[in-house]
Design a protein around this motif. Sequence first.
Motif, PDB file in Angstrom:
ATOM      1  N   ARG A 110      19.323  42.576  46.438  1.00  0.00           N
ATOM      2  CA  ARG A 110      18.125  43.265  46.307  1.00  0.00           C
ATOM      3  C   ARG A 110      16.964  42.222  45.829  1.00  0.00           C
ATOM      4  NH1 ARG A 110      16.242  49.706  45.385  1.00  0.00           N
ATOM      5  NH2 ARG A 110      16.407  49.121  43.013  1.00  0.00           N
ATOM      6  N   ASP A 111      16.755  42.219  43.979  1.00  0.00           N
ATOM      7  CA  ASP A 111      16.557  41.348  43.729  1.00  0.00           C
ATOM      8  C   ASP A 111      17.341  39.349  43.252  1.00  0.00           C
ATOM      9  OD1 ASP A 111      15.508  41.043  40.425  1.00  0.00           O
ATOM     10  OD2 ASP A 111      15.389  39.316  41.369  1.00  0.00           O
ATOM     11  N   ARG A 112      16.854  38.827  43.973  1.00  0.00           N
ATOM     12  CA  ARG A 112      17.632  37.526  44.089  1.00  0.00           C
ATOM     13  C   ARG A 112      17.115  36.511  42.843  1.00  0.00           C
ATOM     14  NH1 ARG A 112      14.593  35.576  50.215  1.00  0.00           N
ATOM     15  NH2 ARG A 112      15.368  37.800  50.982  1.00  0.00           N
ATOM     16  N   SER A 113      16.985  36.750  41.952  1.00  0.00           N
ATOM     17  CA  SER A 113      17.061  36.250  40.898  1.00  0.00           C
ATOM     18  C   SER A 113      18.315  36.834  39.505  1.00  0.00           C
ATOM     19  CB  SER A 113      16.365  36.242  40.139  1.00  0.00           C
ATOM     20  OG  SER A 113      15.886  37.571  39.388  1.00  0.00           O
ATOM     21  N   ARG A 114      19.252  38.022  40.204  1.00  0.00           N
ATOM     22  CA  ARG A 114      20.640  38.180  40.006  1.00  0.00           C
ATOM     23  C   ARG A 114      21.295  38.274  40.904  1.00  0.00           C
ATOM     24  NH1 ARG A 114      16.955  43.787  38.190  1.00  0.00           N
ATOM     25  NH2 ARG A 114      16.195  42.699  36.185  1.00  0.00           N
ATOM     26  N   PHE A 115      22.017  37.093  41.043  1.00  0.00           N
ATOM     27  CA  PHE A 115      23.024  36.819  41.492  1.00  0.00           C
ATOM     28  C   PHE A 115      24.162  36.856  40.829  1.00  0.00           C
ATOM     29  CE2 PHE A 115      25.614  35.138  45.587  1.00  0.00           C
ATOM     30  CZ  PHE A 115      26.732  34.537  44.959  1.00  0.00           C
ATOM     31  N   ALA A 116      24.094  36.339  40.022  1.00  0.00           N
ATOM     32  CA  ALA A 116      25.192  36.351  39.162  1.00  0.00           C
ATOM     33  C   ALA A 116      25.642  37.873  37.997  1.00  0.00           C
ATOM     34  CB  ALA A 116      24.741  35.394  37.313  1.00  0.00           C
ATOM     35  N   GLY A 117      25.328  38.770  37.799  1.00  0.00           N
ATOM     36  CA  GLY A 117      25.342  39.794  37.389  1.00  0.00           C
ATOM     37  C   GLY A 117      25.396  40.865  39.143  1.00  0.00           C
ATOM     38  N   TRP A 118      25.424  40.158  39.996  1.00  0.00           N
ATOM     39  CA  TRP A 118      25.975  40.727  40.953  1.00  0.00           C
ATOM     40  C   TRP A 118      27.131  40.790  41.114  1.00  0.00           C
ATOM     41  CZ3 TRP A 118      26.110  39.550  46.634  1.00  0.00           C
ATOM     42  CH2 TRP A 118      25.861  40.046  47.590  1.00  0.00           C
ATOM     43  N   LEU A 119      26.943  39.196  41.907  1.00  0.00           N
ATOM     44  CA  LEU A 119      29.096  38.756  41.685  1.00  0.00           C
ATOM     45  C   LEU A 119      29.439  39.537  40.708  1.00  0.00           C
ATOM     46  CD1 LEU A 119      30.581  36.230  43.083  1.00  0.00           C
ATOM     47  CD2 LEU A 119      30.009  34.924  41.745  1.00  0.00           C
ATOM     48  N   CYS A 120      29.150  39.757  39.258  1.00  0.00           N
ATOM     49  CA  CYS A 120      29.754  40.396  38.453  1.00  0.00           C
ATOM     50  C   CYS A 120      30.905  41.533  38.307  1.00  0.00           C
ATOM     51  CB  CYS A 120      29.702  40.525  37.598  1.00  0.00           C
ATOM     52  SG  CYS A 120      29.162  39.160  36.234  1.00  0.00           S
ATOM     53  N   LYS A 121      29.817  42.640  39.517  1.00  0.00           N
ATOM     54  CA  LYS A 121      30.524  43.671  40.209  1.00  0.00           C
ATOM     55  C   LYS A 121      31.147  43.617  40.406  1.00  0.00           C
ATOM     56  CE  LYS A 121      26.050  46.203  38.797  1.00  0.00           C
ATOM     57  NZ  LYS A 121      24.618  45.181  39.122  1.00  0.00           N
ATOM     58  N   ILE A 122      31.366  42.436  42.472  1.00  0.00           N
ATOM     59  CA  ILE A 122      31.966  41.941  43.118  1.00  0.00           C
ATOM     60  C   ILE A 122      33.424  41.633  42.073  1.00  0.00           C
ATOM     61  CG2 ILE A 122      32.642  40.536  44.966  1.00  0.00           C
ATOM     62  CD1 ILE A 122      29.062  41.152  45.704  1.00  0.00           C
ATOM     63  N   VAL A 123      32.737  40.614  42.053  1.00  0.00           N
ATOM     64  CA  VAL A 123      34.807  40.805  40.986  1.00  0.00           C
ATOM     65  C   VAL A 123      35.017  41.730  40.136  1.00  0.00           C
ATOM     66  CG1 VAL A 123      35.173  38.834  39.359  1.00  0.00           C
ATOM     67  CG2 VAL A 123      33.541  37.709  40.806  1.00  0.00           C
ATOM     68  N   PHE A 124      34.440  42.376  39.470  1.00  0.00           N
ATOM     69  CA  PHE A 124      35.338  43.538  39.364  1.00  0.00           C
ATOM     70  C   PHE A 124      36.109  44.461  40.308  1.00  0.00           C
ATOM     71  CE2 PHE A 124      36.331  46.543  35.266  1.00  0.00           C
ATOM     72  CZ  PHE A 124      35.692  47.843  36.488  1.00  0.00           C
ATOM     73  N   GLN A 125      35.598  44.828  41.286  1.00  0.00           N
ATOM     74  CA  GLN A 125      35.749  45.940  41.929  1.00  0.00           C
ATOM     75  C   GLN A 125      36.829  45.227  42.698  1.00  0.00           C
ATOM     76  OE1 GLN A 125      32.473  46.140  44.682  1.00  0.00           O
ATOM     77  NE2 GLN A 125      31.729  47.961  43.103  1.00  0.00           N
ATOM     78  N   LYS A 126      36.893  44.241  43.257  1.00  0.00           N
ATOM     79  CA  LYS A 126      37.976  43.337  43.385  1.00  0.00           C
ATOM     80  C   LYS A 126      39.355  42.873  42.949  1.00  0.00           C
ATOM     81  CE  LYS A 126      36.678  41.242  47.244  1.00  0.00           C
ATOM     82  NZ  LYS A 126      36.938  42.426  49.075  1.00  0.00           N
ATOM     83  N   LEU A 185      22.141  62.223  49.218  1.00  0.00           N
ATOM     84  CA  LEU A 185      21.888  61.070  50.054  1.00  0.00           C
ATOM     85  C   LEU A 185      21.258  59.488  49.010  1.00  0.00           C
ATOM     86  CD1 LEU A 185      20.553  60.891  53.568  1.00  0.00           C
ATOM     87  CD2 LEU A 185      22.533  60.552  52.487  1.00  0.00           C
ATOM     88  N   VAL A 186      19.757  60.105  48.416  1.00  0.00           N
ATOM     89  CA  VAL A 186      19.672  59.137  47.800  1.00  0.00           C
ATOM     90  C   VAL A 186      20.270  58.515  46.342  1.00  0.00           C
ATOM     91  CG1 VAL A 186      17.382  59.639  48.812  1.00  0.00           C
ATOM     92  CG2 VAL A 186      17.963  60.079  46.334  1.00  0.00           C
ATOM     93  N   ARG A 187      20.984  59.168  45.924  1.00  0.00           N
ATOM     94  CA  ARG A 187      22.168  59.429  44.811  1.00  0.00           C
ATOM     95  C   ARG A 187      23.240  58.390  45.203  1.00  0.00           C
ATOM     96  NH1 ARG A 187      20.671  63.448  40.618  1.00  0.00           N
ATOM     97  NH2 ARG A 187      21.812  62.737  39.870  1.00  0.00           N
ATOM     98  N   VAL A 188      23.737  58.124  45.933  1.00  0.00           N
ATOM     99  CA  VAL A 188      24.705  56.653  46.421  1.00  0.00           C
ATOM    100  C   VAL A 188      23.994  55.761  46.143  1.00  0.00           C
ATOM    101  CG1 VAL A 188      26.018  55.819  47.802  1.00  0.00           C
ATOM    102  CG2 VAL A 188      25.905  58.263  47.936  1.00  0.00           C
ATOM    103  N   ILE A 189      24.507  54.723  45.351  1.00  0.00           N
ATOM    104  CA  ILE A 189      23.892  53.325  45.103  1.00  0.00           C
ATOM    105  C   ILE A 189      25.561  52.158  45.802  1.00  0.00           C
ATOM    106  CG2 ILE A 189      22.889  51.692  43.429  1.00  0.00           C
ATOM    107  CD1 ILE A 189      22.264  54.556  41.698  1.00  0.00           C
ATOM    108  N   PRO A 190      24.671  51.835  46.486  1.00  0.00           N
ATOM    109  CA  PRO A 190      26.569  50.769  46.825  1.00  0.00           C
ATOM    110  C   PRO A 190      26.019  49.219  45.528  1.00  0.00           C
ATOM    111  CG  PRO A 190      24.481  50.660  48.731  1.00  0.00           C
ATOM    112  CD  PRO A 190      24.240  51.394  47.741  1.00  0.00           C
ATOM    113  N   VAL A 191      26.563  48.462  45.741  1.00  0.00           N
ATOM    114  CA  VAL A 191      26.907  47.161  45.210  1.00  0.00           C
ATOM    115  C   VAL A 191      25.556  46.988  45.932  1.00  0.00           C
ATOM    116  CG1 VAL A 191      27.593  45.284  44.580  1.00  0.00           C
ATOM    117  CG2 VAL A 191      28.919  47.453  44.611  1.00  0.00           C
TER     118      VAL A 191
END
Lengths: 194, 240
Positions: free
Chosen positions: A71-87, B111-117
Amino acid sequence: MPAKSTPDACSEEKMVARVLEGDKEFYGALVERYWGMAVALALSKIGDPTQAEDVAQESFIQAYSHLHKLRDRSRFAGWLCKIVFQKSVDHIRKRSQEKPGLISVSEPEAINYTLSAADPILTDQQREFVRDTVGRLPAKFRKVITMRFVTGLSSVEIAHQLGKRPGTVRVWLHRAYQLLRKELAPLAEEVKES
Amino acid sequence: MNCQKYRILIEKHLEGLLEDSELSILKRHLEECSVCRARFEACAKVENVVKEAFSSKTTPAEARASILAKLSPMPVSEAGGSASWAAYRGVLIPLIAGAFLFVGILIGIALVRVIPVGQESTEPQAPVLVKVASLEGRILVKHSESDTWDELAPSSDVYLGDLFQSTGKSHITLRLADGSTVTVNGDTALSLDMCDGGIELTLNYGTAKAVVTGTDKPFVITTPQGRIEALGTEFTVSVE
């Protein structure tokens, strides 16, 4: 016709926008920028360097295919951190299902880590000690230490990426540093500057 | 030698916020002050050791080539699409929107409480005011949205999330909304923040005394050595 901007000259937001327009070169630039961070985060959780690189690679591939959801394209790194953690969590879970009994984590042995002035780099054992120490930090501390020391982001940039206030990240960073300094004191005392 | 200013510069270096001009000033001081030099070198060593331990065998350039080769066709763009999609957009989007609205009403708020990555809310919380009950000497404050240290005045507004640093023989008492107080002596750095509905006092170094009056919410103290929770007690914490 405007000149095509290079990845280095673009903000992160523009880089993500260019990737979504189909320019993979900009995604390559994002990979180069955050490869170290992704590997370090995975390594602090998984412990094995080869597996950590696999997880980091899978994370970048997944991030690419889901990039339109950022959603916020300026926060790629923070978003990537979450993906790495989940993986990383998924990887550990799979590993425990394949080979039960081999993933128990024990405290590192109390070994004398003092180096002589002639040693230019860390030994494998010392690297593992440092990784274990960082791995024992609370998740939020581990994240900010990795983003700060491995990727070189400032506390303000880290706060933006994580959606936190700069003051909060500064506190986390200082606390994490105090913990690390205490735990790594015997090791860091004689490490030579590279 | 009063090294308070240089201690702040070393903290800025740790935070990655030191400007080139400030680095020059700091380096000149480090040539003369062994205490600050030891503090700075300790910070640099921890950073280098962590960087070394987490260095990847695959270089970023190699990773880039490998990952780009494995990428699927370009990700779906919100603005992308063919001419035929554009032709249907005027009719299809309202229909889809109406369908989702109907489903949303049926299923409800859950529904709106589910927050995906990648779609987490990052709205900042409203700042919580903290009163300065008493102040003596020189106290510095860094507000959470600021990069600079300001000298605190008795009438200053301070909030949870701000960092405080006391110097020399200074003394400050902060009063929280529930009546709890935190008293800080000289050469102390701490912050107060929200934690699980209660208060978290983070003491980086120095001494702080807390008198906790609320009994229904947690009051947590965090230092580099650990974390404790207290309810309705009076205590003093020191970190060297």
